[in-house]
Design an enzyme around this catalytic site. Sequence first.
Site, PDB file in Angstrom:
ATOM      1  N   SER A  80       0.965  -1.316   0.028  1.00  0.00           N
ATOM      2  CA  SER A  80      -0.045  -0.112   0.068  1.00  0.00           C
ATOM      3  C   SER A  80       1.021   1.186  -0.101  1.00  0.00           C
ATOM      4  O   SER A  80       0.220   2.265   0.050  1.00  0.00           O
ATOM      5  CB  SER A  80      -1.154  -0.044   1.190  1.00  0.00           C
ATOM      6  OG  SER A  80      -2.050  -0.976   1.164  1.00  0.00           O
ATOM      7  N   LYS A  83      -0.322   3.744  -2.711  1.00  0.00           N
ATOM      8  CA  LYS A  83      -1.053   4.811  -2.352  1.00  0.00           C
ATOM      9  C   LYS A  83      -0.845   6.021  -2.275  1.00  0.00           C
ATOM     10  O   LYS A  83      -1.845   7.031  -2.680  1.00  0.00           O
ATOM     11  CB  LYS A  83      -2.338   4.251  -1.158  1.00  0.00           C
ATOM     12  CG  LYS A  83      -3.100   3.101  -1.520  1.00  0.00           C
ATOM     13  CD  LYS A  83      -3.673   2.762  -0.135  1.00  0.00           C
ATOM     14  CE  LYS A  83      -4.818   1.452  -0.470  1.00  0.00           C
ATOM     15  NZ  LYS A  83      -4.062   0.114  -0.284  1.00  0.00           N
ATOM     16  N   SER A 137      -5.774   3.119   4.614  1.00  0.00           N
ATOM     17  CA  SER A 137      -5.305   2.326   3.454  1.00  0.00           C
ATOM     18  C   SER A 137      -6.130   1.458   2.993  1.00  0.00           C
ATOM     19  O   SER A 137      -6.064   0.334   2.780  1.00  0.00           O
ATOM     20  CB  SER A 137      -4.037   1.373   4.068  1.00  0.00           C
ATOM     21  OG  SER A 137      -3.236   0.975   3.001  1.00  0.00           O
TER      22      SER A 137
END
Length: 321
Positions: A80, A83, A137
Amino acid sequence: MKAVLSGLLLLCVHTGAAALDGRTAPQWGDQLDTTLSAPQPAPKVAPMPEFSAHSVLVFDQASGQPLLAKNANLQTPIASITKLMTAMLVLNAGQPLDELIAITEEDRDTLKGTGSRLAFGSRYTRGQLLHLALIASDNRAANALGRNYPGGLQRFVATMNRTARVLGMNDTVYVEPTGLSSGNRSTAHDLAKLVNYAYQNYPEIRHISTAGNYTLDSQRVVTQKKQQKPQVHYRTVAFNNTNRFTRADDWHIGLSKTGFINEAGHCLIMQAQVANRDVIIVLLDARGTGNRASDATRIKEWLESATPLRSDNRNTAASRT
């Protein structure tokens, strides 16, 4: 400045140019390229710490010098951490942050089977989804943001990779906007460039990613007990930041993102002020959430044990116009 980067990325599409928008990241990235092979530790009174993370980089933003490096050029899945790039492109696109976006079956995690507190059919503003992607997340939030990018998800991923090239992240590849795929890969070296650039140019990301928690007001929540009809409630829904240090008084964090999938291990990127230094910390492939946090704590203690350095050349964040 946000519009300028978007324009130059379009220019790259039509002309193949590899230019940025005049911000300070390229010079910093070039300097990182030439110095990474010879890390220069700060004067210290404690031995170099040992780490669980397989790849580690600590970089001093003001001096442009790596203070500590371990396998910093090793390409690995980043989970993640992806992101952060997703958030940058959402802001670059200039779409209304108050526009409502529906969560659909297209946002279901078919790779890892993870869940989400965002129900299919629910609608959130683009700004809310940005908060949920960076703080909690949330994978459905990140995918919905990419899916609603001008040109759709395919163009979004292509722009992620073009942006990486423009920033000099030559060992980075993206295949989707959430980080669920192990095909999203980078190095500690490249991610330090990304963190530095985001910190300097995206005050929204700094503000969002360092919040300890986030609350959605009056959200529709459906609960169902075994052999009973679904019940609909309206209540506030709270999310904690996946980086617990954002809620710690002894950390001064300017930007943050965590990540985890099995292939990537536990990952953490941060911009922080430690021992009078503005530093970037990248930890990739740590074995366990606790070990990731322990590694970051060891870095902090190591920096604090060094001879204090005060610099007038502080790397203050730039504003975008």
